[in-house]
Design an enzyme around this catalytic site. Structure first.
Site, PDB file in Angstrom:
ATOM      1  N   GLY A 177       0.795  -1.224   0.000  1.00 52.24           N
ATOM      2  CA  GLY A 177       0.000   0.000   0.000  1.00 52.24           C
ATOM      3  C   GLY A 177       0.825   1.270   0.000  1.00 52.24           C
ATOM      4  O   GLY A 177       2.058   1.247  -0.006  1.00 52.24           O
TER       5      GLY A 177
ATOM      6  N   HIS B 109      -4.707  -3.730  -3.104  1.00 47.37           N
ATOM      7  CA  HIS B 109      -3.851  -3.776  -1.931  1.00 47.37           C
ATOM      8  C   HIS B 109      -3.707  -5.239  -1.566  1.00 47.37           C
ATOM      9  O   HIS B 109      -4.711  -5.940  -1.384  1.00 47.37           O
ATOM     10  CB  HIS B 109      -4.471  -2.991  -0.777  1.00 47.37           C
ATOM     11  N   ASP B 110      -2.489  -5.729  -1.460  1.00 50.51           N
ATOM     12  CA  ASP B 110      -2.287  -7.165  -1.262  1.00 50.51           C
ATOM     13  C   ASP B 110      -3.017  -7.688  -0.031  1.00 50.51           C
ATOM     14  O   ASP B 110      -3.485  -8.836  -0.010  1.00 50.51           O
ATOM     15  CB  ASP B 110      -0.800  -7.526  -1.224  1.00 50.51           C
TER      16      ASP B 110
END
Length: 477
Positions: free
Chosen positions: A85, A243-244
């Site tokens: 992020g 966002h992971d």
């Protein structure tokens, strides 16, 4: 097997702080099958006064992964991109990247929160954005550029977060995905749109912040040039939980609000899924954040320094010629005994010249017995993380009607059996570890949902449960 599903393959491009990967995924008889087809390094580059990400190199490596997918014969239905992020690039009016994105570990944001909160009232700001204040956040990165009179801000036409930036140069279409925007501290958590009042209050150019799209939206199609160069042809680039963390949480085995998730990697993100943000003063003081999730959910969580400290220790030992593998060290650490605990989120462990020296200095100051071996240092770090998780869960329970009954640890850190057990011991509740590849799983299945192969989040999580084994850890007395 690949031939039977060749028309239903999705590519997850997953960028982490140390490496990037291209993973192919496809559904077979209600189960997800995945194959890692390309991996490449990602590194931070210190140049002059700043620490950068090498975006052109990363973009080229991503294309190499797409070429490999074509070479292996996959007929690709979609591509989804997720990254860490807060970081971003700026694009000029001609569509050019103005400079390599600066890494969130750069020192330019030091002291910026204090300056910004001369312009914003902290409580009111949280009631709008619902974001845990961290100096690395996009808000403070941009304000540092404004304070430095950075000329990029004067000529920039649009701001694109890292996954948006990759998508833009694949498709030529510029938009901002919701979950990655929610890490910025510039988004209105209720309306899921930009907070114009915040942007104006700190004097940032409003035109930088463009259209927001949501997971499942087709962001665009590969440009003719990229389609030809990769050999994939005309393929849709699909917005996922960019966002992971959002993609990882989408694959978490959370059945209700009493099951918390812990996305464990360089960072630890611990929380629950909710229907709406929690924007109270209590949530602000407890340092919780409201990040966007897949399926119109809110990831109510706390950002905690994760395995970064251990990763740095391992790197230092390797440079000294004292390298040991995790498989060697973790069993040694399990037997080690140390009374030393460190505050993992303290600034001194953010990016010190030597992580080992920083830990030993802290132990001296606190009159702990100094860890005498690598195993004791590892045990110190892991039991400190488990203690921090206990604190976070205790705080989280204060916002829930029923306390947390189980913790699902997902991501690469779920492979650390010692940390899993220490966490179960510290929390006094069962810990479920896995799936390891949660981010890629969430990325791929969100694409499949966008293409109509899945009916929604309930089916997505049923497929996760049916496709991947997990391990249980129970608290010891």
């Amino acid at each position: 097997m690949k031939e039977t599903v060749v028309k239903n393959t999705y590519l997850a491009v997953d960028f982490g702080g140390g490496s990037g990967r291209v993973i192919a995924g496809f559904l077979v008889h209600g189960k997800l099958k995945m194959e890692e087809i390309y991996r490449f390094p990602n590194r931070q580059v210190r140049m002059g006064k700043h620490v950068y990400w090498d975006f052109p190199a990363l973009f080229e490596e991503m294309k190499n992964g797409l070429k490999e997918a074509a070479r292996r014969g996959y007929s690709v239905s979609g591509i989804g991109i997720d990254t860490w992020g807060v970081d971003f690039g700026l694009i000029d009016k001609n569509g050019n990247l103005l400079g390599n994105p600066v890494c969130y570990r750069d020192e330019r944001t030091q002291g910026m929160p204090e300056k910004v909160f001369r312009l914003l009232e902290p409580g009111e700001h949280y009631r709008v954005t619902g974001t845990q204040v961290m100096p690395i956040n996009t808000l403070f990165q941009l304000y540092s550029m404004k304070e430095a009179s950075d000329p990029q801000l004067d000529v920039a036409d649009k701001l694109l977060f890292m996954p948006d930036l990759f998508s833009y140069f694949l498709t030529g279409t510029a938009n901002t995905e919701y979950t990655i925007a929610s890490t910025s501290e510039l988004l209105d958590a209720r309306c899921r749109c930009w907070s114009s009042d915040t942007i104006r209050a700190v004097g940032l150019p409003e035109h930088l912040f463009g259209e927001i799209v949501f997971p499942g939206h087709v962001r665009g199609c590969l440009t003719e040039e990229v389609a030809r160069e990769t050999g994939l042809g005309a393929v849709d680039v699909i917005a996922v939980g960019s966002h992971d963390t959002a993609s990882a949480v989408a694959a978490a085995l959370v059945t209700n609000e009493t099951v918390a998730y812990l996305s464990s990697g360089t960072w630890s993100l611990l929380g629950v899924e909710l229907d709406r943000p929690v924007l109270t003063e209590g949530a602000r003081m407890a340092q919780f954040t409201n990040e966007g999730g897949v399926g119109n959910r809110i990831c109510f969580l706390q950002n905690i320094t994760g395995l970064w400290i251990l990763q740095r220790l391992m790197s230092e030992w390797k440079l000294r010629g004292e390298e040991q593998t995790y498989d060697e060290l973790i069993p040694q650490a399990e037997k080690a005994v140390t009374d030393a605990f460190i505050p993992v989120d303290d600034d001194r462990f953010m990016n010190p010249a030597s992580m080992e020296a920083a830990i030993l200095d802290y132990c001296r100051q606190q009159n702990f017995r100094l860890p005498q071996s690598k195993a004791e240092l590892v045990k110190c770090v892991l039991q400190s993380l488990a203690a921090k998780y206990r604190q976070a869960v205790d705080r989280l329970n204060g916002f829930l009607s029923v306390p947390i009954s189980r913790l699902n640890i997902i991501g690469g850190g779920s492979q650390n059996r010692l940390l899993n057990q220490l966490t179960a011991d510290a929390l006094g509740i069962p810990v479920q570890a896995g799936p390891v590849e949660a981010t890629a799983i969430g990325n791929i299945l969100t694409q499949a949902m966008a293409k109509g192969e899945l009916s929604g989040m309930d089916e997505l999580r049923r497929i996760v449960a049916d496709s991947f084994e997990v391990q249980m850890f129970y608290p010891r007395s």
